[in-house]
Design an enzyme around this catalytic site. Structure first.
Site, PDB file in Angstrom:
ATOM      1  N   HIS A 122       2.529 -16.084  -3.136  1.00 53.73           N
ATOM      2  CA  HIS A 122       3.323 -15.249  -2.218  1.00 53.73           C
ATOM      3  C   HIS A 122       3.412 -15.986  -0.879  1.00 53.73           C
ATOM      4  CE1 HIS A 122       3.954 -11.839   0.561  1.00 53.73           C
ATOM      5  NE2 HIS A 122       4.386 -11.149  -0.475  1.00 53.73           N
ATOM      6  N   ASP A 199      -6.201 -15.002  -3.683  1.00 53.52           N
ATOM      7  CA  ASP A 199      -5.395 -13.894  -3.153  1.00 53.52           C
ATOM      8  C   ASP A 199      -5.522 -12.717  -4.130  1.00 53.52           C
ATOM      9  OD1 ASP A 199      -3.437 -12.084  -2.459  1.00 53.52           O
ATOM     10  OD2 ASP A 199      -1.868 -13.588  -2.152  1.00 53.52           O
ATOM     11  N   GLN A 202      -2.687  -8.536  -5.666  1.00 52.30           N
ATOM     12  CA  GLN A 202      -2.222  -7.914  -6.908  1.00 52.30           C
ATOM     13  C   GLN A 202      -3.372  -7.745  -7.884  1.00 52.30           C
ATOM     14  OE1 GLN A 202       0.901  -6.783  -7.414  1.00 52.30           O
ATOM     15  NE2 GLN A 202       1.870  -7.659  -5.616  1.00 52.30           N
ATOM     16  N   LYS A 225      -1.381  -1.441  -1.570  1.00 52.71           N
ATOM     17  CA  LYS A 225      -1.117  -1.659  -3.006  1.00 52.71           C
ATOM     18  C   LYS A 225      -2.209  -0.990  -3.847  1.00 52.71           C
ATOM     19  CE  LYS A 225       0.880  -6.198  -2.181  1.00 52.71           C
ATOM     20  NZ  LYS A 225       2.323  -6.082  -2.117  1.00 52.71           N
ATOM     21  N   CYS A 364       9.287 -12.653  -1.942  1.00 57.90           N
ATOM     22  CA  CYS A 364       8.401 -13.435  -1.064  1.00 57.90           C
ATOM     23  C   CYS A 364       7.733 -14.571  -1.830  1.00 57.90           C
ATOM     24  CB  CYS A 364       7.329 -12.562  -0.414  1.00 57.90           C
ATOM     25  SG  CYS A 364       7.969 -11.341   0.709  1.00 57.90           S
TER      26      CYS A 364
HETATM   27  N1  PMP Z   1      -0.063 -11.826  -1.783  1.00 62.67           N
HETATM   28  C1  PMP Z   1       0.511 -11.232  -2.843  1.00 62.67           C
HETATM   29  C2  PMP Z   1       0.299 -11.813  -4.216  1.00 62.67           C
HETATM   30  C3  PMP Z   1       1.299 -10.092  -2.652  1.00 62.67           C
HETATM   31  O1  PMP Z   1       1.887  -9.510  -3.698  1.00 62.67           O
HETATM   32  C4  PMP Z   1       1.461  -9.566  -1.339  1.00 62.67           C
HETATM   33  C5  PMP Z   1       2.302  -8.331  -1.089  1.00 62.67           C
HETATM   34  N2  PMP Z   1       3.561  -8.347  -1.684  1.00 62.67           N
HETATM   35  C6  PMP Z   1       0.831 -10.216  -0.279  1.00 62.67           C
HETATM   36  C7  PMP Z   1       0.077 -11.343  -0.541  1.00 62.67           C
HETATM   37  C8  PMP Z   1       0.955  -9.726   1.130  1.00 62.67           C
HETATM   38  O2  PMP Z   1       0.378  -8.490   1.284  1.00 62.67           O
HETATM   39  P1  PMP Z   1       0.624  -7.649   2.628  1.00 62.67           P
HETATM   40  O3  PMP Z   1       2.086  -7.685   2.894  1.00 62.67           O
HETATM   41  O4  PMP Z   1       0.120  -6.305   2.285  1.00 62.67           O
HETATM   42  O5  PMP Z   1      -0.162  -8.291   3.701  1.00 62.67           O
END
Ligand code: PMP
Length: 406
Positions: A122, A199, A202, A225, A364
């Site tokens: 991401h 990370d 998910q 999430k 993203c």
């Molecule tokens: N890493 C991953 C794999 C994600 O799916 C997300 C959220 N879409 C993020 C990082 C970023 O999370 P946040 O926007 O809640 O900081």
């Protein structure tokens, strides 16, 4: 026993309609809905128990501080951290990873040092490392997935060289659902003296996590999430790494003393938590994690695996539909495109008219989309409250799209 109907009853929003159709919420990868216990906890925190934390000598401040601070232990339990001081509370994964980049990596890495990344990260696990590339000449070394979106852990391990200072890899792809064997990566990297950031944005949602068994050095999670409020989150930082970190943001709470000429920092983890935090959001996240632990992450994983297998079977039966990079080992996240080339935004608009909420775009994760050679996808991402009937509703809505767009 896992009872999906009982769980659904805990989420008031799931019984509403959108566009005169029952809501089928399949955008959980972006953010999950909130159970009544979280909504009640947030309301109670504001209505009855609100004050600033850590600084008051009055009743409400002490109460809010106790509630807020208790979340550290809840997160530690949820992730099986050895010590709750290894948990830094924050606003989510983006803040967590940026903190690692600024507080741990920036002072340690020099021009030519390498960070190993997977192509399916991401942007939150890419852009902070680009800052180091732009500002300090750090080299980003990319490891690609195969055509099906599987990431070979050995390929990540093989990318670790004498100049590698960090591996940053997701546990679960937010686009394809690929589950990465992060434990093998962490253990091999550790043998080579290289820290690993996993990370968990998910991953922590879909399976039980044990950071000690996994062997990660840094493990960020994001509350929204995990069925908690947005603006809440935490990062597990292994004690040795925490000792290597300089403070990230300066301000109240992260100091013991400040004078004209000197500053004495607070002890970790407070040293890395400057300013008034998301008090109520964090309290809400604690309640959400307790709720998940009560249901049992093993039970949630089993339900979602059944759902994933069912969805996979049904979606594969549609010869006019592509499941992009559908890996063998995945969480219930599907990136879809139609053979006729209809745009993902148009598909999601039609699905929305049928009450089915999905996300469309590049999620993203632009390097992954480029690697797969697709411009945009529709992503259906499932949560513990989704049902097989909702998979069927998705298929019906996709069939309608197929008729419409050909
Ligand atoms: N890493 C991953 C794999 C994600 O799916 C997300 C959220 N879409 C993020 C990082 C970023 O999370 P946040 O926007 O809640 O900081």
């Amino acid at each position: 026993m896992f009872d999906v109907n009982a769980i659904r009853a805990d989420f008031p929003i799931l019984s509403r309609q959108v566009n005169n159709k029952p809501l089928v919420y399949l955008d959980n990868g972006a953010s999950a809905q909130k159970p009544q216990v979280v909504i009640d906890a947030v309301t109670k925190a504001y209505a009855e128990e609100y004050a600033n934390v850590h600084r008051g000598l009055h009743y409400l401040s002490n109460l809010a501080t106790d509630k807020y601070e208790s979340v550290r232990g809840v997160v530690a339990k949820f992730l099986n951290a050895a010590d709750e001081d290894e948990i830094i509370l924050n606003s989510g994964t983006t803040e967590g990873i940026n903190m690692v980049a600024y507080a741990w990596a920036a002072p340690r890495l020099q021009a030519g040092d390498e960070i190993v990344l997977s192509i399916m990260e991401h942007h939150a696990n890419i852009v902070p490392w680009h800052f180091l590339r732009e500002r300090q000449g750090v080299v980003l070394k990319w490891v690609e997935t195969d055509a099906d979106g599987n990431l070979d852990p050995q390929a990540v391990i093989d990318a670790i060289g004498p100049k590698t200072k960090l591996v940053a890899v997701t546990q679960v792809s937010n686009v394809l659902g690929t589950i990465v064997d992060v434990k093998s990566i962490c253990h091999a990297a550790r043998e080579r003296g290289v820290p690993v950031l996993v990370d968990g944005s998910q991953g922590a949602v879909h399976m039980p996590v044990d950071v000690q068994d996994m062997g990660a050095d840094f493990y960020p999670i994001t509350g929204h999430k995990l069925y908690g409020p947005s603006g809440s989150g935490a990062i597990y930082v292994r004690k040795e790494r925490q000792a290597e970190m300089i403070p990230f943001m300066g301000g109240g709470d992260m100091i013991k003393e400040v004078s004209r000429d000197t500053v004495i920092y607070n002890d970790p983890p407070m040293k890395f938590e400057a300013g008034t935090p998301g008090i109520v959001q964090t309290i809400g996240m604690g309640v959400a994690l307790d709720y998940l632990m009560q249901i049992g992450m093993d039970n949630i994983a089993q339900h979602e695996t059944d759902l994933c297998n069912y969805a996979n079977e049904r979606l594969r039966g549609l010869n006019w539909l592509n499941i992009q990079g559908n890996p063998a080992n995945k969480a219930a996240i599907f990136s879809l495109t139609l053979n006729g080339g209809a745009h993902a935004h148009d598909i999601s608009t039609v699905l929305d008219k049928k009450g089915v909420a999905v996300r469309a775009g590049t999620h993203c994760a632009m390097p992954l989309m480029e690697h797969m050679g697709v411009g945009a996808t529709c992503r259906a991402s499932f949560a513990m409250y989704n049902t097989k009937a909702e998979v069927d509703a998705l298929i019906d809505a996709l069939e309608f799209c197929h008729e419409l767009f050909g």
